[in-house]
Enzyme design. Sequence first.
Site, mmCIF file in Angstrom:
data_model
loop_
_atom_site.group_PDB
_atom_site.id
_atom_site.type_symbol
_atom_site.label_atom_id
_atom_site.label_comp_id
_atom_site.label_asym_id
_atom_site.label_seq_id
_atom_site.Cartn_x
_atom_site.Cartn_y
_atom_site.Cartn_z
ATOM 1 N N ASP A 169 0.839 -1.197 0.000
ATOM 2 C CA ASP A 169 0.000 0.000 0.000
ATOM 3 C C ASP A 169 0.877 1.251 0.000
ATOM 4 O O ASP A 169 1.972 1.246 -0.562
ATOM 5 C CB ASP A 169 -0.916 -0.048 1.239
ATOM 6 C CG ASP A 169 -2.264 0.590 0.993
ATOM 7 O OD1 ASP A 169 -2.315 1.835 0.905
ATOM 8 O OD2 ASP A 169 -3.276 -0.132 0.901
ATOM 9 N N ASP A 196 13.904 2.091 -0.521
ATOM 10 C CA ASP A 196 14.675 1.855 0.692
ATOM 11 C C ASP A 196 13.936 0.821 1.537
ATOM 12 O O ASP A 196 13.032 0.148 1.050
ATOM 13 C CB ASP A 196 14.920 3.160 1.466
ATOM 14 C CG ASP A 196 13.629 3.883 1.851
ATOM 15 O OD1 ASP A 196 12.608 3.198 2.109
ATOM 16 O OD2 ASP A 196 13.615 5.112 1.894
ATOM 17 N N HIS A 212 -3.707 5.990 4.087
ATOM 18 C CA HIS A 212 -4.465 4.885 3.497
ATOM 19 C C HIS A 212 -3.944 3.529 3.962
ATOM 20 O O HIS A 212 -4.689 2.683 4.464
ATOM 21 C CB HIS A 212 -4.401 4.988 1.974
ATOM 22 C CG HIS A 212 -5.248 3.994 1.240
ATOM 23 N ND1 HIS A 212 -4.795 2.737 0.893
ATOM 24 C CD2 HIS A 212 -6.519 4.070 0.768
ATOM 25 C CE1 HIS A 212 -5.738 2.093 0.238
ATOM 26 N NE2 HIS A 212 -6.799 2.877 0.154
ATOM 27 N N ALA A 304 -8.092 -7.407 -9.001
ATOM 28 C CA ALA A 304 -9.268 -8.111 -8.474
ATOM 29 C C ALA A 304 -10.022 -8.839 -9.583
ATOM 30 O O ALA A 304 -10.539 -9.937 -9.371
ATOM 31 C CB ALA A 304 -10.194 -7.113 -7.774
ATOM 32 N N SER A 364 -11.302 -0.456 -0.527
ATOM 33 C CA SER A 364 -10.012 -0.643 0.146
ATOM 34 C C SER A 364 -10.180 -1.038 1.601
ATOM 35 O O SER A 364 -9.310 -1.695 2.179
ATOM 36 C CB SER A 364 -9.192 0.651 0.097
ATOM 37 O OG SER A 364 -8.577 0.823 -1.141
#
Length: 431
Positions: A169, A196, A212, A304, A364
Amino acid sequence: MKPLIPTALLTASLLAACSSNPTTPATQATRPAFVSAVQVTATDTPAGVAQRLGGTIISWPTDCAGSCTALVGLAERPAATLGAQSTGTVEANRDVFSAGGAITAVMGGSRHYMTGSRHYMTGDFTAPWSSGTYSPIPENAPLWQKIGLEQAHSLAPELGAGITVAVIDSGIDLTHPAFQSSLTASGTWKDFYGLDNLPQEEGEIGVGAYGHGTNVAGIVLQVAPAAKILPIRVLGPDGSGDVAGVAQAILYAADQGAKVINLSLGSLENSSIVEDVIRQVTARGVYVVAAAGNDNQERIVYPAALATKKGSFGEYLLSVGSSDLNDLKSSFSNYARTLEIVGPGENVYAPYPDNMVAAWSGTSMAAPMMAGGLALALGQELRVAGKDLTKKMAESAFDVYNNGANEAYKDMLGVKGRVDLVKFLKDTTRQ
């Protein structure tokens, strides 16, 4: 491509708040415009392939005994070939994927956050699970009652212990008190956007996708409090991310032992590169849960939409839409006859960066409920084959079409409809 993030609805307290980390990674400029999945052999070298194709190596296979796949970043679509082999799949790379969800409310320390081992309440920590007490965020009580979370925890007393859920995410707030005992070892964390090993949320409060991933991870932990979260960042502050990052993240999550991968992101176009890596990890028995999208359209975003390819992915890929507390389709949720299940994805409270709690709405938010539900089942002794878990979750759902409900969306909100964790666990675990 139309963004999947609806316009944010902000409260007065949110508008008055200040943000930390209002930065964009300096490495963003290095992201290639195109990515190629190149077939290489043991005799090929990264330098040789990069020179031949005029690109940069994004990932290179290890221990390649035969024909393997490398990802090569390209400034433009190449005309060159690798020996007698073509460059393979070449796709647009940058900003192909987007997160889906809208922030609807933010609060400070006046409320509490439950992880399963403690409450977060302005530094006041208790241990609600030491006695097996069910103690949700008060604002979430109606939606947890809707899916039977309290009884589900009684049916799955391990609460997901021993199961790693990868949240791919926008990163998470790694310093939030809610996560301090719930993450995998820091050496496993990864940021494929910032390049990183620190998948920290970046951005401004109330802007774009900031928070989020933190919300998504917090939802997983409310459903499966003893599971571990593997945080992987692939999305920038605006919620967009690249094909190469998502593909690498999925493989990386499986390599790190994640049993469930949550993808609360999507694209209107299919990526064959991402499809291939999902095929690889599901073949290894890893479950992938993906959000259906928030366009209120009769279609499902990718990946999906790939859940219909059961021959390719077994039953390990699950598509998830959103419903409200009346079991009606959420106004924003995508729908289709191929959609497998929905969950209550409106105004779901969970951690937010800067030690806050926030509510988000979107498919979500429904997806991590399924990811957490799978973790609950996987933490117990199963009485069905692992390949049947997502099928059982869809088939055990509450019938949202009963008595003419959702008539306009008949058979387009899942096999049955809204997740029922109690029936799912009774159908799949030994009691």
